[in-house]
Design a protein around this motif. Structure first.
Motif, mmCIF file in Angstrom:
data_model
loop_
_atom_site.group_PDB
_atom_site.id
_atom_site.type_symbol
_atom_site.label_atom_id
_atom_site.label_comp_id
_atom_site.label_asym_id
_atom_site.label_seq_id
_atom_site.Cartn_x
_atom_site.Cartn_y
_atom_site.Cartn_z
ATOM 1 N N PRO A 75 0.819 -1.214 0.000
ATOM 2 C CA PRO A 75 0.000 0.000 0.000
ATOM 3 C C PRO A 75 0.847 1.256 0.000
ATOM 4 O O PRO A 75 1.962 1.279 0.513
ATOM 5 N N ALA A 76 0.301 2.336 -0.577
ATOM 6 C CA ALA A 76 1.063 3.580 -0.718
ATOM 7 C C ALA A 76 1.466 4.164 0.622
ATOM 8 O O ALA A 76 2.426 4.902 0.726
ATOM 9 N N ASP A 77 0.700 3.874 1.695
ATOM 10 C CA ASP A 77 1.027 4.415 3.001
ATOM 11 C C ASP A 77 1.750 3.385 3.870
ATOM 12 O O ASP A 77 1.802 3.530 5.074
ATOM 13 N N ASN A 119 7.280 1.498 2.090
ATOM 14 C CA ASN A 119 7.347 2.623 1.157
ATOM 15 C C ASN A 119 7.992 3.843 1.807
ATOM 16 O O ASN A 119 8.818 4.527 1.193
ATOM 17 N N ALA A 120 7.605 4.134 3.042
ATOM 18 C CA ALA A 120 8.159 5.287 3.746
ATOM 19 C C ALA A 120 9.656 5.123 3.984
ATOM 20 O O ALA A 120 10.431 6.067 3.846
ATOM 21 N N LEU A 121 10.066 3.900 4.331
ATOM 22 C CA LEU A 121 11.479 3.651 4.575
ATOM 23 C C LEU A 121 12.290 3.760 3.290
ATOM 24 O O LEU A 121 13.408 4.273 3.291
ATOM 25 N N VAL A 122 11.724 3.265 2.177
ATOM 26 C CA VAL A 122 12.408 3.371 0.887
ATOM 27 C C VAL A 122 12.611 4.841 0.521
ATOM 28 O O VAL A 122 13.697 5.252 0.101
ATOM 29 N N ALA A 123 11.559 5.646 0.677
ATOM 30 C CA ALA A 123 11.641 7.069 0.335
ATOM 31 C C ALA A 123 12.669 7.782 1.211
ATOM 32 O O ALA A 123 13.487 8.576 0.735
ATOM 33 N N VAL A 176 8.813 4.365 -5.620
ATOM 34 C CA VAL A 176 7.468 3.893 -5.287
ATOM 35 C C VAL A 176 6.399 4.853 -5.804
ATOM 36 O O VAL A 176 5.488 4.472 -6.524
ATOM 37 N N SER A 177 6.539 6.134 -5.453
ATOM 38 C CA SER A 177 5.524 7.115 -5.834
ATOM 39 C C SER A 177 5.818 7.799 -7.160
ATOM 40 O O SER A 177 4.926 8.388 -7.770
ATOM 41 N N TRP A 184 13.974 -5.863 6.054
ATOM 42 C CA TRP A 184 15.333 -5.572 5.588
ATOM 43 C C TRP A 184 15.680 -4.098 5.761
ATOM 44 O O TRP A 184 16.767 -3.739 6.183
ATOM 45 N N LEU A 185 14.719 -3.216 5.442
ATOM 46 C CA LEU A 185 14.966 -1.783 5.589
ATOM 47 C C LEU A 185 14.917 -1.343 7.049
ATOM 48 O O LEU A 185 15.648 -0.443 7.460
#
Length: 205
Positions: free
Chosen positions: A54-56, A60-64, A88-89, A172-173
């Motif tokens: 999911p986008a949230d 995703n947050a860790l990748v960004a 991601v985004s 992993w992140l």
């Protein structure tokens, strides 16, 4: 210069006489540590995108966040702004170079999410978070596996693989990020305990 992810590899894009070119970070004077960190991040980012989280989501947050940190390190080494495309985004962000240029070398603790040496590790709170997370993951995985196992053991096996595959990028992140690393430890412990319990259940059946 723009930082991108291309087929699980980090690339840096720029313009020259022949047009736009994408080059491997190892071909630039960034330092081996930074180049390897870029490729490691790109692999995890590609896995997150492929699992369609999911986008949230946490992953995703860790990748960004990790991507912006690495873009900042590139800007510091090259002493010039770096564009960063969130894998991601798809958002394009400009990361400015700091006031004083940095020298390529070992990654600073604050950029990899580790706590500074002088800051004590919150073992009590951290292990409590890990224990709670492990308990939730264990109960969830065991319940799911036993429920599906009544229909088909192969179905239960596939479900376990999908669950672990979906959690792997986040774990992993999160392994080096303060607070989230305790959750990551709990997830790993919970999955291992759940699998051990399932194996014992199958042996007693």
């Amino acid at each position: 210069m723009e930082l991108r992810v291309r087929d699980g590899r980090a690339v840096l894009a720029g313009e020259d006489e022949s047009g736009e070119r994408e080059v491997d970070p190892h071909s630039l004077p960034l330092g081996a540590d930074l180049a390897e960190a870029l490729h490691e991040w790109a692999k995890v980012a590609d896995a997150v995108v492929r699992t369609e989280t999911p986008a949230d989501g946490v992953a995703n947050a860790l990748v960004a966040r990790r991507g912006k940190q690495l873009a900042g390190r590139i800007a510091a080494v090259m002493n010039s702004p770096v564009l960063y495309t969130d894998p991601v985004s798809g958002e394009l962000v400009s990361v400015e170079a700091p006031d004083s240029p940095a020298v390529a070398g070992p990654e600073p603790a604050e950029l990899v999410g580790e706590e500074e040496v002088a800051e004590p590790t919150p073992w009590g709170t951290g292990l409590t978070v890990s224990f709670i997370t492990a308990s939730i993951v264990t109960v969830t995985v065991v319940s799911l596996s036993l429920g599906l196992g009544e229909t088909s053991r192969w179905l239960a096996l596939v479900a376990n693989v999908l669950v672990v595959g979906g959690l792997a990028p986040s774990v992993w992140l999160g392994r080096k990020v303060p607070v989230w690393r305790w959750v990551a430890y709990g997830v790993v412990a919970g999955v291992l305990v759940a699998w051990l319990a399932l194996i014992l259940t199958l042996l007693q059946a």
